[in-house]
Design an enzyme around this catalytic site. Structure first.
Site, PDB file in Angstrom:
ATOM      1  N   LYS A  22       0.900  -1.129   0.184  1.00 50.22           N
ATOM      2  CA  LYS A  22       0.000  -0.114  -0.027  1.00 50.22           C
ATOM      3  C   LYS A  22       0.824   1.259   0.034  1.00 50.22           C
ATOM      4  CE  LYS A  22      -1.621   1.667   4.114  1.00 50.22           C
ATOM      5  NZ  LYS A  22      -1.685   3.069   4.368  1.00 50.22           N
ATOM      6  N   ASP A 306       4.819   0.579  11.666  1.00 50.91           N
ATOM      7  CA  ASP A 306       3.756  -0.032  11.160  1.00 50.91           C
ATOM      8  C   ASP A 306       3.515  -1.665  11.868  1.00 50.91           C
ATOM      9  OD1 ASP A 306       2.701   2.086  10.055  1.00 50.91           O
ATOM     10  OD2 ASP A 306       3.154   1.440   8.021  1.00 50.91           O
TER      11      ASP A 306
HETATM   12  C1  UD1 Z   1       5.284   6.904   8.358  1.00 48.87           C
HETATM   13  C2  UD1 Z   1       6.294   5.950   8.516  1.00 48.87           C
HETATM   14  C3  UD1 Z   1       6.286   4.954   7.308  1.00 48.87           C
HETATM   15  C4  UD1 Z   1       4.931   4.512   7.218  1.00 48.87           C
HETATM   16  C5  UD1 Z   1       3.934   5.438   7.477  1.00 48.87           C
HETATM   17  C6  UD1 Z   1       2.411   5.018   7.411  1.00 48.87           C
HETATM   18  C7  UD1 Z   1       8.452   6.316   9.672  1.00 48.87           C
HETATM   19  C8  UD1 Z   1       9.831   7.026   9.951  1.00 48.87           C
HETATM   20  N1  UD1 Z   1       7.811   6.599   8.795  1.00 48.87           N
HETATM   21  O1  UD1 Z   1       5.346   7.597   7.321  1.00 48.87           O
HETATM   22  O2  UD1 Z   1       7.282   3.819   7.741  1.00 48.87           O
HETATM   23  O3  UD1 Z   1       4.881   3.444   6.266  1.00 48.87           O
HETATM   24  O4  UD1 Z   1       3.964   6.196   8.635  1.00 48.87           O
HETATM   25  O5  UD1 Z   1       2.073   4.371   8.655  1.00 48.87           O
HETATM   26  O6  UD1 Z   1       8.516   5.091  10.345  1.00 48.87           O
HETATM   27  N2  UD1 Z   1       7.145  14.636  11.169  1.00 48.87           N
HETATM   28  C9  UD1 Z   1       7.318  15.831  11.156  1.00 48.87           C
HETATM   29  N3  UD1 Z   1       7.234  16.783  10.499  1.00 48.87           N
HETATM   30  C10 UD1 Z   1       6.802  16.413   9.080  1.00 48.87           C
HETATM   31  C11 UD1 Z   1       6.625  15.222   8.745  1.00 48.87           C
HETATM   32  C12 UD1 Z   1       6.884  14.015   9.796  1.00 48.87           C
HETATM   33  O7  UD1 Z   1       7.654  16.265  12.681  1.00 48.87           O
HETATM   34  O8  UD1 Z   1       6.789  17.304   8.196  1.00 48.87           O
HETATM   35  C13 UD1 Z   1       7.431  13.651  12.086  1.00 48.87           C
HETATM   36  C14 UD1 Z   1       6.173  12.946  12.417  1.00 48.87           C
HETATM   37  O9  UD1 Z   1       5.357  13.533  13.435  1.00 48.87           O
HETATM   38  C15 UD1 Z   1       6.381  11.499  12.845  1.00 48.87           C
HETATM   39  C16 UD1 Z   1       7.648  11.283  12.028  1.00 48.87           C
HETATM   40  O10 UD1 Z   1       8.185  12.552  11.587  1.00 48.87           O
HETATM   41  O11 UD1 Z   1       7.089  11.493  14.138  1.00 48.87           O
HETATM   42  C17 UD1 Z   1       7.523  10.391  11.062  1.00 48.87           C
HETATM   43  O12 UD1 Z   1       6.925  10.763   9.939  1.00 48.87           O
HETATM   44  P1  UD1 Z   1       6.998  10.250   8.449  1.00 48.87           P
HETATM   45  O13 UD1 Z   1       7.816   9.373   8.095  1.00 48.87           O
HETATM   46  O14 UD1 Z   1       6.817  11.685   7.593  1.00 48.87           O
HETATM   47  O15 UD1 Z   1       5.604   9.746   8.400  1.00 48.87           O
HETATM   48  P2  UD1 Z   1       4.714   8.895   7.223  1.00 48.87           P
HETATM   49  O16 UD1 Z   1       5.197   9.601   5.995  1.00 48.87           O
HETATM   50  O17 UD1 Z   1       3.377   8.891   7.637  1.00 48.87           O
END
Ligand code: UD1
Length: 417
Positions: A22, A306
């Site tokens: 996904k 995840d």
């Molecule tokens: C995250 C997971 C990814 C997973 C997806 C779906 C990690 C690093 N990322 O990706 O593996 O497939 O969820 O569940 O495990 N953050 C900020 N500012 C931003 C973006 C992110 O502070 O602009 C912080 C978030 O709050 C979080 C961390 O960075 O604590 C991880 O975020 P990110 O990797 O961007 O999340 P997803 O892309 O959703």
């Protein structure tokens, strides 16, 4: 509202083919916005999150059709640059459309993805990077109004955290930007490599995906491509959890073993025997799992956030105590209260969860509150004595394709009602 009824305490056996990822399909669908002609995407799982991405593409003016697991996507006629609130809210990762829409139209107007079931999901890193590339972004009334009248420009972007979503958005914005973009502290997840592979097939020049530094030389235009989405390492981890908690022996086909190193070593520590060869995994669990010393969620190649919930379910019946530390998201222990209804013994304090293994779980009514939490409850239900009823199956269906059918194929008694 559909629910799953599980008659637990039964061993699983047999073979299963793992679905397409996904978290690869969604950014690649967004990437098609940048391509001319018809894209052919194989191994696209039938999931509600994928449907949500398709709705966004169609709203923007794209043509999308599905033939079993193959999607045909043509975005030649896309003219719109706005994504309505309703579509943005259907899927949290819809923010990955921002970079692609802005690059294609020099405009993008969409609503803030907002907080979600995992806690706040900030996008400051996405916005900072796009601004560095020349985007003008106005934020008002929950709307992100973005424009790049002079086009996007390549630059050096140093991420303060290797955010998956931000890395994807920057890649999408950079492939057609003028000049070179360099991302340091980039996310290294396999889904980043899959996105780069797709874009490079279309004519992009992306170097270093999967490493900490990604370099992207902007090109004028991208063609279309044919691409097979990689297999889903989180669904694989969930299937391993299901086999582990029931003391079963199964074969999982279609895996990429190198994407699963941290998961494999965790289950090996728990006493499971795992052999991987030619895209298949033989998985054999002991009658009683051993507790694992500690599991800390980390960016890839660390233990994936995840997989935390389903693996926690497996270890609720292990011999001894396992300590989980959730480092990625704030509210990612919502399954814990529901696992307690099944008899698990888990204490949560902040980002730490201490799981004391119990002898058995017993079936109960439980309700999922997020996607991976739903998978954890199903995992636990397979081991619980008696009947477990899992409500909130709409969350499961965001990321697991026909999971009740998959588990039934392995001999579980699972019914959707
Ligand atoms: C995250 C997971 C990814 C997973 C997806 C779906 C990690 C690093 N990322 O990706 O593996 O497939 O969820 O569940 O495990 N953050 C900020 N500012 C931003 C973006 C992110 O502070 O602009 C912080 C978030 O709050 C979080 C961390 O960075 O604590 C991880 O975020 P990110 O990797 O961007 O999340 P997803 O892309 O959703």
């Amino acid at each position: 509202m559909s629910r799953l009824l599980i008659e637990g305490a039964k061993k699983l056996s047999g073979e299963v083919e793992v679905q397409g990822a996904k978290n690869s399909a969604l950014p690649i669908l967004a990437a098609t916005i940048l391509c001319r002609g018809e894209n052919i995407l194989h191994n696209c799982s039938n999931l509600s999150d994928v449907d949500a991405a398709v709705k966004i593409l169609r709203y923007l003016g794209g043509k999308v059709s599905r033939h079993d697991k193959t999607m045909l996507v043509n975005t030649d006629d896309i003219r719109r640059f706005d994504i309505p609130h309703g579509l943005m809210r259907e899927m949290r990762s819809s923010i990955v459309f921002l970079g692609a829409v802005l690059s294609r139209n020099k405009r993008a107007k969409l609503s803030f993805p907002g907080g979600c079931e995992l806690g706040p999901r900030p996008i400051d890193l996405h916005l900072k990077a796009l601004r560095q590339m020349g985007a003008i972004i106005k934020e008002y009334h929950g709307i992100l109004d973005c424009s790049a009248p002079k086009g996007l420009k390549g630059t050096k972007i140093a991420l303060s955290f290797p955010s998956v979503g931000a890395t994807e958005n920057i890649m999408l914005a950079a492939v057609n930007a003028s000049g070179t973009t360099t991302i340091t502290n980039a996310a290294r997840e396999p889904e980043i490599c899959d996105l780069a592979d797709f874009l490079n097939k279309c004519g992009a020049k992306i170097y270093g995906a999967g490493e900490g530094t990604i370099v992207i030389d902007g090109v004028d235009k991208l063609d279309s491509a044919q691409h097979t989405i990689i297999s889903d390492r989180i669904v694989t981890s969930t299937l391993m959890s299901c086999a582990a908690i029931t003391g079963s022996e199964i074969i999982i086909r279609g895996i990429v073993a190198e994407h699963l190193n941290s998961i494999i070593s965790t289950f090996e520590e728990a006493g499971c025997k795992i052999l991987c060869s030619k895209g298949s995994m033989y998985f054999q669990a002991p009658e009683k799992l051993r507790a694992v010393k500690s599991i800390r969620t980390m960016p890839y190649p660390g233990f994936p956030t995840d997989a935390q919930a389903p693996v926690m379910s497996a270890l609720t019946v292990a011999d001894g105590t396992t300590c989980f530390v959730e480092n990625i998201f704030e509210s990612r222990y919502k399954h814990v209260g529901e696992l307690a209804r099944l008899g698990a013994n888990i204490k949560v304090e902040g980002k730490v969860a201490i799981v004391e293994g119990v002898d058995t779980l017993s079936g109960a009514f439980v309700e999922a509150q997020d996607l991976r939490g739903a998978a954890a409850l199903v995992t636990a239900g397979l081991a619980a004595e008696g009947t477990t009823e899992v409500a909130g199956i709409k969350y499961l269906e965001r990321g697991y394709e026909n999971f009740e059918v998959v588990l039934s194929g392995l001999g579980a008694t699972v019914k959707k009602i």
